[in-house]
Structure formats: structure tokens, C-alpha cells
Design a protein around this motif. Structure first.
Motif, PDB file in Angstrom:
ATOM      1  N   ILE A  64      52.523   7.619  75.434  1.00  0.00           N
ATOM      2  CA  ILE A  64      53.066   8.711  76.247  1.00  0.00           C
ATOM      3  C   ILE A  64      54.460   8.360  76.763  1.00  0.00           C
ATOM      4  O   ILE A  64      55.385   9.163  76.671  1.00  0.00           O
ATOM      5  CB  ILE A  64      52.117   9.015  77.437  1.00  0.00           C
ATOM      6  CG1 ILE A  64      50.724   9.406  76.924  1.00  0.00           C
ATOM      7  CG2 ILE A  64      52.682  10.082  78.349  1.00  0.00           C
ATOM      8  CD1 ILE A  64      50.718  10.544  75.940  1.00  0.00           C
ATOM      9  N   MET A  67      57.197   8.479  74.156  1.00  0.00           N
ATOM     10  CA  MET A  67      57.790   9.761  73.759  1.00  0.00           C
ATOM     11  C   MET A  67      59.203   9.904  74.347  1.00  0.00           C
ATOM     12  O   MET A  67      60.030  10.645  73.820  1.00  0.00           O
ATOM     13  CB  MET A  67      56.929  10.933  74.251  1.00  0.00           C
ATOM     14  CG  MET A  67      55.537  10.988  73.647  1.00  0.00           C
ATOM     15  SD  MET A  67      54.469  12.198  74.466  1.00  0.00           S
ATOM     16  CE  MET A  67      55.065  13.740  73.730  1.00  0.00           C
ATOM     17  N   LEU A  68      59.456   9.208  75.451  1.00  0.00           N
ATOM     18  CA  LEU A  68      60.711   9.460  76.184  1.00  0.00           C
ATOM     19  C   LEU A  68      61.964   8.896  75.498  1.00  0.00           C
ATOM     20  O   LEU A  68      62.936   9.638  75.338  1.00  0.00           O
ATOM     21  CB  LEU A  68      60.592   8.943  77.617  1.00  0.00           C
ATOM     22  CG  LEU A  68      59.499   9.648  78.436  1.00  0.00           C
ATOM     23  CD1 LEU A  68      59.267   8.928  79.757  1.00  0.00           C
ATOM     24  CD2 LEU A  68      59.875  11.102  78.686  1.00  0.00           C
ATOM     25  N   ALA A  88      58.377  16.104  65.270  1.00  0.00           N
ATOM     26  CA  ALA A  88      57.010  15.880  64.767  1.00  0.00           C
ATOM     27  C   ALA A  88      56.553  14.464  65.094  1.00  0.00           C
ATOM     28  O   ALA A  88      55.389  14.233  65.443  1.00  0.00           O
ATOM     29  CB  ALA A  88      56.967  16.128  63.256  1.00  0.00           C
ATOM     30  N   GLN A  91      55.730  14.200  68.745  1.00  0.00           N
ATOM     31  CA  GLN A  91      54.454  14.893  68.933  1.00  0.00           C
ATOM     32  C   GLN A  91      53.278  14.048  68.480  1.00  0.00           C
ATOM     33  O   GLN A  91      52.227  14.046  69.109  1.00  0.00           O
ATOM     34  CB  GLN A  91      54.433  16.130  68.044  1.00  0.00           C
ATOM     35  CG  GLN A  91      54.817  17.385  68.718  1.00  0.00           C
ATOM     36  CD  GLN A  91      54.389  18.517  67.818  1.00  0.00           C
ATOM     37  OE1 GLN A  91      54.586  18.467  66.607  1.00  0.00           O
ATOM     38  NE2 GLN A  91      53.790  19.516  68.398  1.00  0.00           N
ATOM     39  N   GLY A  94      52.341  11.817  71.188  1.00  0.00           N
ATOM     40  CA  GLY A  94      51.538  12.516  72.194  1.00  0.00           C
ATOM     41  C   GLY A  94      50.099  12.665  71.716  1.00  0.00           C
ATOM     42  O   GLY A  94      49.146  12.478  72.484  1.00  0.00           O
ATOM     43  N   GLY A  95      49.942  12.970  70.436  1.00  0.00           N
ATOM     44  CA  GLY A  95      48.600  13.103  69.860  1.00  0.00           C
ATOM     45  C   GLY A  95      47.854  11.774  69.904  1.00  0.00           C
ATOM     46  O   GLY A  95      46.661  11.727  70.237  1.00  0.00           O
ATOM     47  N   GLY A  97      48.318   9.452  72.060  1.00  0.00           N
ATOM     48  CA  GLY A  97      47.935   9.280  73.466  1.00  0.00           C
ATOM     49  C   GLY A  97      46.649  10.029  73.747  1.00  0.00           C
ATOM     50  O   GLY A  97      45.735   9.501  74.401  1.00  0.00           O
ATOM     51  N   MET A  98      46.547  11.245  73.224  1.00  0.00           N
ATOM     52  CA  MET A  98      45.330  12.025  73.468  1.00  0.00           C
ATOM     53  C   MET A  98      44.083  11.371  72.886  1.00  0.00           C
ATOM     54  O   MET A  98      43.065  11.286  73.551  1.00  0.00           O
ATOM     55  CB  MET A  98      45.491  13.459  72.958  1.00  0.00           C
ATOM     56  CG  MET A  98      46.216  14.308  73.977  1.00  0.00           C
ATOM     57  SD  MET A  98      46.665  15.953  73.419  1.00  0.00           S
ATOM     58  CE  MET A  98      45.126  16.668  73.130  1.00  0.00           C
ATOM     59  N   TYR A 101      43.265   8.229  75.013  1.00  0.00           N
ATOM     60  CA  TYR A 101      42.641   8.535  76.309  1.00  0.00           C
ATOM     61  C   TYR A 101      41.178   8.952  76.080  1.00  0.00           C
ATOM     62  O   TYR A 101      40.294   8.594  76.849  1.00  0.00           O
ATOM     63  CB  TYR A 101      43.394   9.648  77.039  1.00  0.00           C
ATOM     64  CG  TYR A 101      44.701   9.200  77.695  1.00  0.00           C
ATOM     65  CD1 TYR A 101      44.725   8.113  78.573  1.00  0.00           C
ATOM     66  CD2 TYR A 101      45.895   9.870  77.454  1.00  0.00           C
ATOM     67  CE1 TYR A 101      45.912   7.702  79.174  1.00  0.00           C
ATOM     68  CE2 TYR A 101      47.088   9.469  78.052  1.00  0.00           C
ATOM     69  CZ  TYR A 101      47.090   8.386  78.911  1.00  0.00           C
ATOM     70  OH  TYR A 101      48.261   7.982  79.506  1.00  0.00           O
ATOM     71  N   ARG A 111      40.678  10.484  81.859  1.00  0.00           N
ATOM     72  CA  ARG A 111      42.113  10.524  81.553  1.00  0.00           C
ATOM     73  C   ARG A 111      42.910  10.682  82.850  1.00  0.00           C
ATOM     74  O   ARG A 111      43.935  10.040  83.028  1.00  0.00           O
ATOM     75  CB  ARG A 111      42.362  11.698  80.601  1.00  0.00           C
ATOM     76  CG  ARG A 111      43.817  11.953  80.282  1.00  0.00           C
ATOM     77  CD  ARG A 111      43.894  12.909  79.088  1.00  0.00           C
ATOM     78  NE  ARG A 111      44.802  14.008  79.334  1.00  0.00           N
ATOM     79  CZ  ARG A 111      44.946  15.066  78.519  1.00  0.00           C
ATOM     80  NH1 ARG A 111      44.209  15.185  77.427  1.00  0.00           N
ATOM     81  NH2 ARG A 111      45.806  16.015  78.794  1.00  0.00           N
ATOM     82  N   ARG A 303      58.050  10.460  83.898  1.00  0.00           N
ATOM     83  CA  ARG A 303      56.622  10.814  83.824  1.00  0.00           C
ATOM     84  C   ARG A 303      56.160  11.433  85.146  1.00  0.00           C
ATOM     85  O   ARG A 303      55.427  12.416  85.165  1.00  0.00           O
ATOM     86  CB  ARG A 303      55.745   9.593  83.506  1.00  0.00           C
ATOM     87  CG  ARG A 303      55.783   9.059  82.084  1.00  0.00           C
ATOM     88  CD  ARG A 303      55.682  10.119  81.001  1.00  0.00           C
ATOM     89  NE  ARG A 303      54.624  11.066  81.250  1.00  0.00           N
ATOM     90  CZ  ARG A 303      54.589  12.320  80.768  1.00  0.00           C
ATOM     91  NH1 ARG A 303      55.561  12.772  80.017  1.00  0.00           N
ATOM     92  NH2 ARG A 303      53.581  13.117  81.044  1.00  0.00           N
ATOM     93  N   ALA A 306      57.564  15.001  85.545  1.00  0.00           N
ATOM     94  CA  ALA A 306      56.858  15.993  84.728  1.00  0.00           C
ATOM     95  C   ALA A 306      55.498  16.300  85.348  1.00  0.00           C
ATOM     96  O   ALA A 306      55.062  17.455  85.395  1.00  0.00           O
ATOM     97  CB  ALA A 306      56.684  15.469  83.299  1.00  0.00           C
TER      98      ALA A 306
END
Lengths: 339, 261
Positions: A64, A67-68, A88, A91, A94-95, A97-98, A101, A111, A303, A306
Motif C-alpha cells: 500500500i 503505491m506512493l 495498472a 493498481q 493495491g490488489g 495489499g487486499m 490483508y 484489516r 496515507r 487519504a
């Protein structure tokens, strides 16, 4: 993108409290020795659970926060194709990370709790993301070196003893290897481009080389938990072994680009058949880890910003769901699909 | 820009080129705006969704810009058109270039444009211009998803908490003036419609308005009174924001002319 072998005190494996527990631990270890996968509902020692939560959470947070630095170049990518590929890629992180978690959630932590720990500065993430992306070449260097190092670390994790983590890693590794090739391709284009582009590529290698080597974590002599994690098959190779593999693979790639690895002591050792680097400046690693790297404040600040700016949005979604709970199907979704 | 030859469809090359650029630039500029959210959205799921929509829009822009370059016939490709034109040569609707603001402003902007693109691309699938009709068919599928996302959030924000309602209403009030150009035909729209390259904008207008009115009702939001706003991005007359967006987007191509990336 990546987990770092950041062994920290606080989750030392406890000695078994009773003879019964000792027996369970013995049987648990036998399962691991037989290469059986441990699943969420299986009994596991508390130390195993805590070590995994810590490692998977660090890995998720790294995705996560990771991503920055790359996201920093999305709006300035030099061509539309590069822009699409970069969006992409970010992203995908991020995926990752999902999934990670979610894998951590199978161990009994949410999470939300993990994110709170990150934002409160109580959780670690890979030190590499505290370095800035100053030119477009940094996007190439991150893909090539940082994703390259991540792959070295993560491929063995596809065989990790904990089932949900191992399965998440299979997919993540496939995507990471794609990212690594894309990054190298950016470096190749720059290295064969104009003198200014070449210089940009060399500068990026100069800045990312040492931090990439530090991604594997402290040397084996300094690493606290390696032995226990190895017995549990959470870790399959030591930090130094993985780092050496990365160096051996990456130095010839730099040579192919005709770029200079920024290490005057680097040499090929015929006897061991390895490239030998000069000493790593671990004081820099410790500085970055303690929060004093070039971008620690910015990364965590972004972070938190956001998260705070999004609070009213999350509250609105929850309030809407509450209001419309008694209707069949979620109102907004159902409505949007109907029109 | 020199006028391209008259096209087989009877349109002047210049008209045809410029009309395709309107579509391309709207997708490109909106995609660029959405991409600013990546890594900073209110939740991970929204981060991925906004990134997906940005990917679709920039993908549409690539197809449309390449096609525009072929119509123009001067050998300009997608990247030359995206990175080497200045603001007055961009023909996106001004709504697309408005800053992201808070999540409510982004969602309102997105819903207003998604509903419009959905109706416009739906009509363009029947365009006499076959390559354009093919691009429209692909874009239409994507627009359906975009509208599902933006309309779903518009309703959640409007009918969520008092704070989200106020934010959504304020965004709507602030952005509404930019909708005039979506539905008001200018001379180029009329000429393209007369050649059946583009639909009559009046037809798009009616369907767009009905779609937005229904969504606003569900969202418990009030439709603002219409305001006359004659400075249309589609004619190359932009707000101050576009220059900054392009300055950032075009930075590398402008700093290193002629380099390959």
C-alpha cells in the motif's frame, strides 16, 4: 510488493505452557516437516500466528505504501502506453495489499486494525519506499531492482507452510515478475536513448542499488528470528542467501544495460562463483527504519491524509447501507444497475 | 494546423479531425484527472475502481487520438497529439478538466460525464463513420461500468450522512454550469450530425437529462437551475485548470524533445 525480514522483538516464541501444549507443538512441527499446509482453522502455536500476522501485515503495508513512490509519476508518464502500464502496476500493488490483508484476517486480525497500526506508526513496511522517485528512470529502477528483489524474496514464500499466505504469493509472484520485466524494459529504453536519458538511468541505478540490497533485511548474524521461522517454514532461505542470489542475477543485467553498479569493490569471485559486493552501510538502513529516511514523513503523511480525507465518504457509505438495509439488495447498487 | 483533405464521408478533414479530438481529449483529460487519485482514495476498493476507470478512459483516448491522427494525415500519432499540443488546441469539454476537489466533486463530475458519454457513445455506435462506430462500441461497454460506479456513489453520498449530502450538493451546484456544453450543439456538432457521423445532440440531451434527473432524485439531490456558460472547452476555450494539467502531463516530452520513451 514486498516484505522485509524485519524481525522485531515482541513476538518471541513462548515456551509451551504445559505438557499438553508441548505435545501439540510437536505434532504441529511434524506436519510442517511433512510439508503439509497449515490452514486457518488448524491449531497453531501462538508464536507462529503472531509471526505470520506481523510478516503478512508488513508485506500488505509495503504494497500500500509502495503505491506512493510510483504513483508519483503516473500523471507525468512520458507516453500514454507507459501511463497505462504504470497505473495498472500501481493498481496491482493495491490488489496485492487486499489479498494480503485478507490472508492476515484468516489469522484473527482485521484489516481495519492493521491499517490503524500502520497509520499510528506502530507497524513496519519495507524501508525501500521511504526513498524518493526523482526522475522517470526511478520508475524503471523500481521495477527492475525493487520488484526484482521482491521476487527473490517471495518465490520461496509460495511454499510457505501457511496455506492462505502461500496461495496469495503464487498470484503475487506472477504479477511481480511482469512488473520486473516492464521495469527492465524502461531501463533498456533509457540506456539506449539519448545521453540525457542514459544519465538518468545511471543516476537511478546509483540511488536504488544499495537500498535494494538492504531490502533483504539485516545480515544473518544480526537477524533474530531466522532459525525459528526456518523451522516453521515461514522463511525458507536466510536474508544473506537471498541477497546473494539477487546480486548474482542483477549484476549481469546491469552489465547488459552497460550501466555501472555503484560499488567500486564489486568483483566476481571465481572460487565461490558469486559476485562479491563491498560492505553495506547498515547505519543508513537503521536510520531509514527508525523513521528518518528521506520520505518516511511524506509516505505516512500521505496515507494518513487519504484515510482522514476519506472518513466522511466511508461514513456516508455505511449510513446509506444502514438506511437501505431492509430493502432487497443494496439500494445504490441496485439502482445503478437498473438505470 | 493545416486542414486535412475532405473525407470520404463528405466532412471537411479539419471538421472530422476536430470532432474526433473532442471525444479523445475528454477521455484523456478525465482519465488524467482520475489517475491523480491513485494511492490517495478514501478506501482501497475505490482506489482500484478509480484507477480502472482511468485506464479505460486513457485507453479510449489512445484509440481516438490514433484515429484522429489518421484523419489529419500529417503523420501525428497518439503521443504527439497528447503531449505536444497546447491548451487552446485541446477540445475536451471543460467539465473534464475541473480539479478533483473532494471525493464528492470527483463523483459528481464523473457521473455527469459518464451519463453523457454513455448516451453519446450509444448513438455513435450507429455512426456513418465506421472506425468511429467501432471505437464507440468498445467505449460503450466501459461507460456502462463507469456509470454504475459513479451513479452508485452519487446516490450513496447524496443519501448518506448530512455531511456527504452537503458536499455532493455543493459539488453539483459548482459544476452544473459546465454541463451546458455537453448538450448545446455548436456549428461543428450540427455539421457532423448532418453527415450522420455524430448524433443530433438534442437526442443525447434528452436521454442524458432523464438519466441525471432520475439519479439526482434517488440521491435526494436538487438539480441546479441552468446557467448560461458560453465558454466551451469543446471549442478550445478552457478554464485555467487545463494549462496546469497539461504542464504536468507533458513535462517529459517537452523537456526532452525527440526522445523515445
Amino acid at each position: 510488493m514486498y516484505t522485509q525480514a524485519l524481525d522485531s522483538p515482541g513476538a518471541e516464541p513462548r515456551s509451551p505452557a504445559s505438557a499438553g501444549e508441548a505435545e501439540r507443538e510437536r505434532r504441529f512441527q511434524e506436519r510442517i516437516d511433512r510439508d503439509e499446509k497449515i490452514e486457518p482453522k488448524d491449531w497453531m502455536p501462538e508464536g507462529y500466528r503472531q509471526t505470520l500476522i506481523r510478516q503478512i501485515a508488513q508485506h500488505a503495508h509495503s504494497e500500500i505504501v509502495g503505491m506512493l513512490p510510483e504513483g508519483n509519476w503516473i500523471t507525468r508518464a512520458p507516453t500514454l502506453r507507459r501511463k497505462l502500464v504504470l497505473i495498472a502496476k500501481v493498481q496491482d500493488e493495491g490488489g496485492h495489499g487486499m489479498y494480503l490483508y485478507s490472508a492476515a484476517e484468516t489469522l484473527g486480525v482485521s484489516r481495519g486494525e492493521l491499517i490503524e497500526q500502520l497509520l499510528a506508526g506502530r507497524a513496519k513496511y519495507s524501508s525501500i519506499f521511504n526513498y524518493p522517485t526523482l526522475t522517470w528512470a526511478d520508475i524503471g529502477a523500481i521495477g527492475w531492482l525493487v520488484d526484482g528483489a521482491a521476487i527473490m524474496n517471495q518465490i520461496p514464500l509460495c511454499r510457505c507452510s501457511y496455506g492462505p499466505y502461500a496461495r496469495a504469493m503464487v498470484r503475487i509472484c506472477k504479477e511481480e515478475s511482469f512488473h520486473q520485466r516492464q521495469g527492465y524494459e524502461i531501463m533498456l529504453t533509457l540506456a539506449r536513448g539519448t545521453p540525457a536519458q542514459r544519465e538518468m538511468a545511471q543516476d537511478a541505478l546509483n540511488r536504488w542499488w544499495w537500498p535494494s540490497l538492504m531490502m533483504f533485511g539485516p545480515s544473518d548474524a544480526e537477524s533474530v528470528h531466522t532459525a525459528q521461522s526456518m523451522r516453521w517454514k515461514i522463511k525458507r532461505f536466510s536474508n544473506d542467501e537471498l541477497r546473494q542470489r539477487f546480486i548474482d542475477v542483477t549484476v549481469p543485467q546491469a552489465q547488459f544495460l552497460d550501466l555501472a553498479v555503484p560499488d567500486p569493490a564489486l568483483r566476481w569471485d571465481e572460487a565461490s562463483q558469486h559476485f562479491i559486493t563491498g560492505p553495506i552501510d547498515w547505519s543508513e538502513f537503521q536510520t531509514v527504519l527508525k523513521g528518518h529516511g528521506p520520505c518516511n514523513r511524506e509516505r505516512l503523511g500521505a496515507r494518513r491524509a487519504a484515510h482522514d480525507a476519506g472518513r466522511w465518504v466511508r461514513e456516508a457509505a455505511a449510513a446509506y447501507a444502514d438506511k437501505h438495509r431492509d430493502r432487497t439488495g443494496g439500494g445504490a447498487e441496485r439502482y445503478a444497475q437498473a438505470v | 494546423m493545416s486542414a486535412a483533405a475532405e473525407s470520404a464521408l463528405g466532412a471537411s478533414g479539419e471538421d472530422h479531425f476536430r470532432y474526433v479530438l473532442r471525444l479523445a481529449d475528454t477521455s484523456l483529460v478525465l482519465g488524467q484527472r482520475l489517475s491523480e487519485w491513485v494511492g490517495h482514495a478514501p478506501a482501497l476498493e475505490e482506489d482500484l475502481a478509480l484507477g480502472n476507470i482511468a485506464l479505460d478512459l486513457i485507453g479510449q483516448a489512445r484509440l481516438l487520438l490514433s484515429y484522429a491522427g489518421r484523419i489529419e494525415g500529417r503523420g501525428r500519432e497518439e503521443d504527439q497529439l497528447a503531449f505536444l499540443r497546447d491548451a487552446p488546441e485541446f477540445y475536451n469539454v471543460a467539465l473534464a478538466e475541473q480539479p478533483n476537489g473532494d471525493f464528492a466533486a470527483t463523483i459528481v463530475r464523473q457521473a455527469l460525464i459518464d451519463a453523457w458519454q454513455l448516451e453519446l457513445y450509444h448513438s455513435l455506435t450507429a455512426s456513418a463513420d465506421e472506425p468511429l462506430a467501432e471505437i464507440a462500441a468498445k467505449a460503450l461497454k466501459e461507460c456502462r461500468y463507469h456509470w454504475r460506479f459513479s451513479c452508485g456513489w452519487l446516490v450513496r453520498l447524496g443519501d448518506g450522512t448530512p455531511e456527504s449530502h452537503v458536499r455532493a450538493q455543493e459539488a453539483l451546484d459548482a459544476l452544473w454550469r459546465f454541463t451546458e456544453e455537453l448538450i448545446t450543439p455548436d456549428a461543428l456538432d450540427v455539421r457532423m450530425a448532418s453527415l450522420a457521423i455524430a448524433p443530433p445532440l438534442a437526442a443525447v440531451h434528452g436521454r442524458w437529462e432523464a438519466r441525471i434527473a432520475a439519479a439526482l432524485k434517488e440521491a435526494t439531490l436538487r438539480q441546479p437551475a441552468s446557467q448560461h456558460y458560453p465558454w466551451h472547452g469543446k471549442s478550445g476555450v478552457h478554464t485555467e485548470h487545463l494549462g496546469h494539467l497539461l504542464g504536468e502531463m507533458q513535462h517529459l516530452q517537452r523537456t526532452y524533445p525527440g526522445a523515445t520513451w
